[in-house]
Structure formats: C-alpha cells, structure tokens
Scaffold this motif. Structure first.
Motif, PDB file in Angstrom:
ATOM      1  N   LEU A  47      -6.084  13.710  52.288  1.00 16.13           N
ATOM      2  CA  LEU A  47      -5.856  14.230  50.942  1.00 16.13           C
ATOM      3  C   LEU A  47      -5.223  13.193  50.028  1.00 16.13           C
ATOM      4  O   LEU A  47      -5.586  13.090  48.846  1.00 16.13           O
ATOM      5  CB  LEU A  47      -4.975  15.484  51.027  1.00 16.13           C
ATOM      6  CG  LEU A  47      -4.693  16.238  49.735  1.00 16.13           C
ATOM      7  CD1 LEU A  47      -5.970  16.562  48.979  1.00 16.13           C
ATOM      8  CD2 LEU A  47      -3.938  17.527  50.045  1.00 16.13           C
ATOM      9  N   MET A 129     -11.100  23.652  50.646  1.00 13.55           N
ATOM     10  CA  MET A 129      -9.786  23.315  50.095  1.00 13.55           C
ATOM     11  C   MET A 129      -8.927  24.562  49.897  1.00 13.55           C
ATOM     12  O   MET A 129      -7.718  24.545  50.137  1.00 13.55           O
ATOM     13  CB  MET A 129      -9.946  22.572  48.775  1.00 13.55           C
ATOM     14  CG  MET A 129     -10.440  21.147  48.927  1.00 13.55           C
ATOM     15  SD  MET A 129      -9.194  20.076  49.688  1.00 13.55           S
ATOM     16  CE  MET A 129      -8.008  19.974  48.343  1.00 13.55           C
ATOM     17  N   THR A 132      -7.614  25.448  53.259  1.00 15.71           N
ATOM     18  CA  THR A 132      -6.659  24.447  53.751  1.00 15.71           C
ATOM     19  C   THR A 132      -5.322  24.581  53.018  1.00 15.71           C
ATOM     20  O   THR A 132      -4.262  24.587  53.645  1.00 15.71           O
ATOM     21  CB  THR A 132      -7.232  23.034  53.564  1.00 15.71           C
ATOM     22  OG1 THR A 132      -8.466  22.934  54.283  1.00 15.71           O
ATOM     23  CG2 THR A 132      -6.272  21.986  54.096  1.00 15.71           C
ATOM     24  N   CYS A 133      -5.374  24.685  51.692  1.00 15.07           N
ATOM     25  CA  CYS A 133      -4.131  24.807  50.911  1.00 15.07           C
ATOM     26  C   CYS A 133      -3.387  26.097  51.240  1.00 15.07           C
ATOM     27  O   CYS A 133      -2.162  26.152  51.110  1.00 15.07           O
ATOM     28  CB  CYS A 133      -4.452  24.762  49.420  1.00 15.07           C
ATOM     29  SG  CYS A 133      -5.007  23.152  48.810  1.00 15.07           S
ATOM     30  N   ASP A 142       4.952  26.334  49.786  1.00 13.92           N
ATOM     31  CA  ASP A 142       4.157  25.107  49.845  1.00 13.92           C
ATOM     32  C   ASP A 142       2.679  25.402  49.598  1.00 13.92           C
ATOM     33  O   ASP A 142       1.972  24.600  48.983  1.00 13.92           O
ATOM     34  CB  ASP A 142       4.328  24.423  51.203  1.00 13.92           C
ATOM     35  CG  ASP A 142       5.749  23.920  51.431  1.00 13.92           C
ATOM     36  OD1 ASP A 142       6.547  23.980  50.479  1.00 13.92           O
ATOM     37  OD2 ASP A 142       6.045  23.477  52.546  1.00 13.92           O
ATOM     38  N   ARG A 143       2.205  26.548  50.072  1.00 21.53           N
ATOM     39  CA  ARG A 143       0.805  26.911  49.869  1.00 21.53           C
ATOM     40  C   ARG A 143       0.489  27.043  48.382  1.00 21.53           C
ATOM     41  O   ARG A 143      -0.511  26.511  47.897  1.00 21.53           O
ATOM     42  CB  ARG A 143       0.482  28.222  50.594  1.00 21.53           C
ATOM     43  CG  ARG A 143       0.552  28.128  52.111  1.00 21.53           C
ATOM     44  CD  ARG A 143      -0.185  29.269  52.776  1.00 21.53           C
ATOM     45  NE  ARG A 143       0.400  30.575  52.512  1.00 21.53           N
ATOM     46  CZ  ARG A 143       1.258  31.189  53.311  1.00 21.53           C
ATOM     47  NH1 ARG A 143       1.655  30.594  54.435  1.00 21.53           N
ATOM     48  NH2 ARG A 143       1.723  32.374  53.020  1.00 21.53           N
ATOM     49  N   LEU A 146       0.673  23.582  46.601  1.00 20.83           N
ATOM     50  CA  LEU A 146      -0.461  22.721  46.910  1.00 20.83           C
ATOM     51  C   LEU A 146      -1.723  23.202  46.197  1.00 20.83           C
ATOM     52  O   LEU A 146      -2.533  22.391  45.731  1.00 20.83           O
ATOM     53  CB  LEU A 146      -0.681  22.692  48.428  1.00 20.83           C
ATOM     54  CG  LEU A 146      -1.437  21.480  48.990  1.00 20.83           C
ATOM     55  CD1 LEU A 146      -0.716  20.181  48.661  1.00 20.83           C
ATOM     56  CD2 LEU A 146      -1.612  21.625  50.497  1.00 20.83           C
ATOM     57  N   THR A 147      -1.899  24.514  46.096  1.00 27.09           N
ATOM     58  CA  THR A 147      -3.051  25.057  45.368  1.00 27.09           C
ATOM     59  C   THR A 147      -2.997  24.670  43.901  1.00 27.09           C
ATOM     60  O   THR A 147      -4.001  24.269  43.306  1.00 27.09           O
ATOM     61  CB  THR A 147      -3.108  26.586  45.515  1.00 27.09           C
ATOM     62  OG1 THR A 147      -3.242  26.921  46.903  1.00 27.09           O
ATOM     63  CG2 THR A 147      -4.287  27.165  44.760  1.00 27.09           C
ATOM     64  N   ARG A 149      -1.500  22.115  42.641  1.00 25.72           N
ATOM     65  CA  ARG A 149      -1.661  20.658  42.509  1.00 25.72           C
ATOM     66  C   ARG A 149      -3.107  20.231  42.743  1.00 25.72           C
ATOM     67  O   ARG A 149      -3.660  19.440  41.972  1.00 25.72           O
ATOM     68  CB  ARG A 149      -0.735  19.956  43.527  1.00 25.72           C
ATOM     69  CG  ARG A 149      -0.821  18.433  43.501  1.00 25.72           C
ATOM     70  CD  ARG A 149      -0.143  17.863  42.275  1.00 25.72           C
ATOM     71  NE  ARG A 149      -0.342  16.423  42.198  1.00 25.72           N
ATOM     72  CZ  ARG A 149      -1.358  15.849  41.573  1.00 25.72           C
ATOM     73  NH1 ARG A 149      -2.270  16.599  40.977  1.00 25.72           N
ATOM     74  NH2 ARG A 149      -1.468  14.536  41.526  1.00 25.72           N
ATOM     75  N   CYS A 150      -3.726  20.746  43.795  1.00 26.10           N
ATOM     76  CA  CYS A 150      -5.033  20.236  44.202  1.00 26.10           C
ATOM     77  C   CYS A 150      -6.204  20.984  43.583  1.00 26.10           C
ATOM     78  O   CYS A 150      -7.216  20.371  43.251  1.00 26.10           O
ATOM     79  CB  CYS A 150      -5.159  20.277  45.726  1.00 26.10           C
ATOM     80  SG  CYS A 150      -3.993  19.177  46.567  1.00 26.10           S
ATOM     81  N   ILE A 174       5.388  19.051  48.065  1.00 26.41           N
ATOM     82  CA  ILE A 174       3.965  18.749  48.182  1.00 26.41           C
ATOM     83  C   ILE A 174       3.728  17.725  49.286  1.00 26.41           C
ATOM     84  O   ILE A 174       2.781  17.848  50.073  1.00 26.41           O
ATOM     85  CB  ILE A 174       3.409  18.274  46.826  1.00 26.41           C
ATOM     86  CG1 ILE A 174       3.417  19.450  45.831  1.00 26.41           C
ATOM     87  CG2 ILE A 174       2.000  17.719  46.979  1.00 26.41           C
ATOM     88  CD1 ILE A 174       3.079  19.063  44.412  1.00 26.41           C
ATOM     89  N   LYS A 178       1.413  18.196  52.691  1.00 23.20           N
ATOM     90  CA  LYS A 178       0.370  17.259  53.105  1.00 23.20           C
ATOM     91  C   LYS A 178       0.657  16.708  54.499  1.00 23.20           C
ATOM     92  O   LYS A 178      -0.261  16.544  55.325  1.00 23.20           O
ATOM     93  CB  LYS A 178       0.276  16.114  52.104  1.00 23.20           C
ATOM     94  CG  LYS A 178      -0.265  16.508  50.742  1.00 23.20           C
ATOM     95  CD  LYS A 178      -0.258  15.298  49.825  1.00 23.20           C
ATOM     96  CE  LYS A 178      -0.758  15.617  48.449  1.00 23.20           C
ATOM     97  NZ  LYS A 178      -0.684  14.457  47.540  1.00 23.20           N
TER      98      LYS A 178
END
Length: 439
Positions: A47, A129, A132-133, A142-143, A146-147, A149-150, A174, A178
């Motif tokens: 990532l 993705m 995964t996130c 964190d989930r 990350l969602t 952000r990504c 983040i 990762k």
C-alpha cells in the motif's frame, strides 16, 4: 523587455491552461484514486508503494497535461505512469523488490488476478480495498481512518480533523493499520461467498461511520461536515455498483440519501440547529428522496430485511410526511420493532421510545426512556437526556426537564447543539422579577 516576449499570446493564456490542467488532474484523481490504488496494490502488494507512485503519477500529469493535453483515458494514463514508476523503484531496490515478489505470489495464490483489460482501461479492484481497509483484524478506529485515507482520498490532516485528533496522531494510526496489514499478511482480496455475509456488515459500518460524522459532527463549531457525508455517499454508490446483489449495500445508500436530502433545512441562517418539526420541507432535496425511496423498495424486496434497509424505510416515512403531525408514527414504531429484533441496541431503543411518545403521548415515551437509564452505551450520549428533557417539558415537569437539559448541555459536542439546548433550558426555567430567565 522580458515581458514583451509573451505579449502576443496574452499574459493569462499559460496560466489558464495550467489552471485548467490542474483542475482536470484533480477531477480525474478524485474519481479514479480508489481504483488506481487498488490496481497498484493488487499488482505490487504494498500500500505504501502504491500511494507513493500514485502521487508521482499525479505530479507527472501536472507537468505533461498542460503541454500535451488531457489524454482520452486519463485514468489509464495515470495507471500506466504509476506502474512504470513502481517498476523503476523496484529495479533500484532489489531487496524491496524481492520482499514484494513474495507478497505478490502469496496474494495471487489466495486470489488469482483477473485478466488485464485489452483496451487498457483501468480495472476496478476497489472492492478488494474496501474489504482490506475494513478487515476485522484492524482496530475499528483504524478501519475508518484507512477507508477515508485510501478510498475517500482525504489527506491525513483532513482525516485527523474528522476524528478531532492531531495530524501526527492520525498519521501514526494510519501507519499502524498499514503495518498490521503487512505483518499479518492480510490479503487484498474479496472474501468468498461463504465469508461475505460475515464481512460485509463491517465494510458497511465503516462507510456509515464516515457518514454519521458528517451528518452530526462529534464536536466543533458546525453541526454538519457535508464533505464527509458526501464522501460516504460516493463510497456507498461504489459499493452498490460493485455488489449489486447485496440488498444491504443498497439499503445503506438509501438511508444516507434520505437523511442527506434534509441537509439544507437542518441549519438556520447562522448555522443554528433546526429540528425536524421546524424544518422547511420545501428545502429538502426531492430528487435525492425519490432515489432513496426507490432503493428502499429494492432493499426490502427478495428476502428478509436488513438493518440498513429498515432504517432507510423509517427515514422514507419521515421524508414522505407533510409535517411531524401527519407522519405515520404507528408504522415508524412497527419498523423500530423490526429493527430492535434485527440489531438490538440502546440507541435503537431510545429512538423507538421517542417514536412511541409521538404515537401514544409523552408519558408512554418517558416510561420507556426511564427503563433505559442504566444502559452504559447511553451515558455520555447527549440525545438521551435531551429526549427526556423534551418529554418532561411536554408533561409540565419543568424542574426535572431543566435538570435533563443541563445534563445534555454538558455532553453536547458541537456549538449549534449546545446553543439549541441552552434555548430549551431557558424555556423551562422560571423567570425572574425583571422577566428574564434565571440563567
């Protein structure tokens, strides 16, 4: 003399093209970022590498597009450029390349890559993705981070602002997510049919968490974060497109559309909170409501209902009513009964109690609220004492209402909510000799 060389074409032409190209890059990047990252992660298994070469590809577009023009398939151009930069980087760092090769072999063994598009179109692997996130091995906070952000494409400072934490704290969060993905060898893949029922609710919950922070900010000077709410709706549209057979994906999109349709009427000219019964329903977004109603029908057809579909049906009843008095409260209560059976929680019970108060009177609702007094989840949840204050006020029990409003005021996070509760409190306090309330 130096300025004369550009006089023939006009002083603003170059600036216009650069501005236009930057706007094109930003528009394409916003639309394609999730797919671009997903495709690169699927190919290279890392990532961080995917994010770095994606940024480099965007920088290259800002250099080339003003001169060469925006390509016919800008997303594919960005993907090709990013892939080349990733390969160049791996050639320079053989140890890094070897580690990624192992990860890629493992990923392909678990989930073989789909065939490449013959036309060079950007493949859509965002579903991988999403899962995964939102992997259950990651912490809940964190989930969501990350969602955002990504997949939503927010910067780390923007995600930090959404969570009301310093950017450095969010950056660590983040990085931690990762690292967990890398060290736990969490695969970038869509779960199998046997896993999907267990994993999909977590994905939907992450998207809904983004929306709820946008719909009702946890703190700050404004009631709503429209940018977050709209990003969540965009993510939900992607999910529904990728999972058309999953009725709860459509139910979640319906729920958010039916709520977001009221956004313009939820605040007054100065940003003050406007409750549902006081809103100008003429300002509600009717096209959004119609889209949401159509999705509700699909979400509730073809099998047992899911929690998001039921919540969307409740929202639709509110949106269809001419005013609070003509809302179909018996049907709202019946739907809350279904929701309590599907997804029991003190918050659902709180909302049901308010609906019962509208159907059967304030005492019936207050009795149900008092039964929830010991629920840990409602401690610190300001809508609970606020609802008690409203029902006590309607019953004429003003000192008790004042105490409930004070409790809610201590817990409310945003200034519009606090200002609303101060007005409620002033309305139940006795007036002094000069006619002013005793605040």
């Amino acid at each position: 003399m130096g300025d004369e060389g550009t006089a023939g074409r006009g002083p603003s032409t170059g600036s216009f093209h650069r501005t236009s190209a930057r706007s094109s890059v930003e528009a394409v990047f916003r639309e394609e970022r999730g797919r671009l990252l997903a495709s690169l992660v699927r190919r290279f298994g890392d990532l961080d590498l995917a994010e770095e070469v994606t940024s480099e590809a965007v920088e290259a577009a800002l250099v080339h597009w003003p001169v060469e023009g925006v390509p016919a398939r800008p997303g594919a151009w960005l993907l090709t450029t990013a892939r080349r930069k990733a390969v160049d980087r791996l050639r320079r760092d053989q140890a890094y390349a070897a580690r990624l090769a192992i990860l890629q072999v493992e990923a392909e063994r678990a989930d073989p890559a789909p065939p490449a598009d013959a036309d060079g179109e950007l493949p859509d692997e965002r579903l991988q993705m999403f899962f995964t996130c939102a992997h259950p091995a990651l912490a809940a906070e964190d989930r969501t981070a990350l969602t955002l952000r990504c997949l939503a494409g927010l910067t780390t400072p923007e995600v930090a602002r959404a969570f009301l934490v310093p950017p450095a704290t969010m950056a660590q969060r983040i990085v931690r997510a990762k690292r967990k993905i890398r060290e736990a060898r969490i695969p970038f893949r869509v779960p199998g049919a046997d896993e999907l029922p267990e994993r999909l609710p977590g994905v939907l919950q992450v998207v809904y968490s983004v929306f709820t922070e946008g719909y009702a900010a946890s703190s700050g000077p404004e009631l709503q974060r429209l940018d977050l709410a709209e990003e969540a709706i965009r993510l939900a549209r992607i999910l529904r497109c990728l999972l058309p057979a999953e009725r709860e994906a459509g139910g979640l999109l319906a729920l958010m559309l039916l709520i977001h349709a009221r956004r313009e009427a939820r605040t007054g000219p100065d940003g003050e909170l406007v409750l549902l019964d006081d809103q100008d329903r003429g300002r509600w977004d009717r096209s959004m409501i119609e889209e949401g109603r159509g999705l509700v029908v699909s979400a509730l057809t073809g099998g047992p209902p899911g929690p998001y579909g039921v919540q969307a049906a409740i929202a639709a009843l509110h949106d269809e009513a001419a005013d609070l008095a003509t809302t179909d409260w018996p049907q709202v209560v019946a739907l809350y009964d279904v929701l309590l059976a599907l997804a029991p929680s003190p918050v659902v019970a709180l909302n049901r109690a308010v609906a019962v108060a509208m159907r059967d009177g304030p005492q019936a609702g207050l009795t149900l609220l008092d039964d929830l007094a010991g629920e840990q989840q409602l401690r610190g949840h300001h809508p609970y004492p606020a609802a008690r204050g409203d029902l006590l006020h309607r019953l004429g029990r003003l000192p008790e209402a004042a105490a409930a409003y004070r409790e809610a005021l201590d817990l409310a996070g945003t200034e519009p909510e606090r200002a609303h509760l101060r007005r409620r409190l002033n309305a139940v306090l006795p007036s002094g000799p000069d006619g002013r309330t005793g605040t």
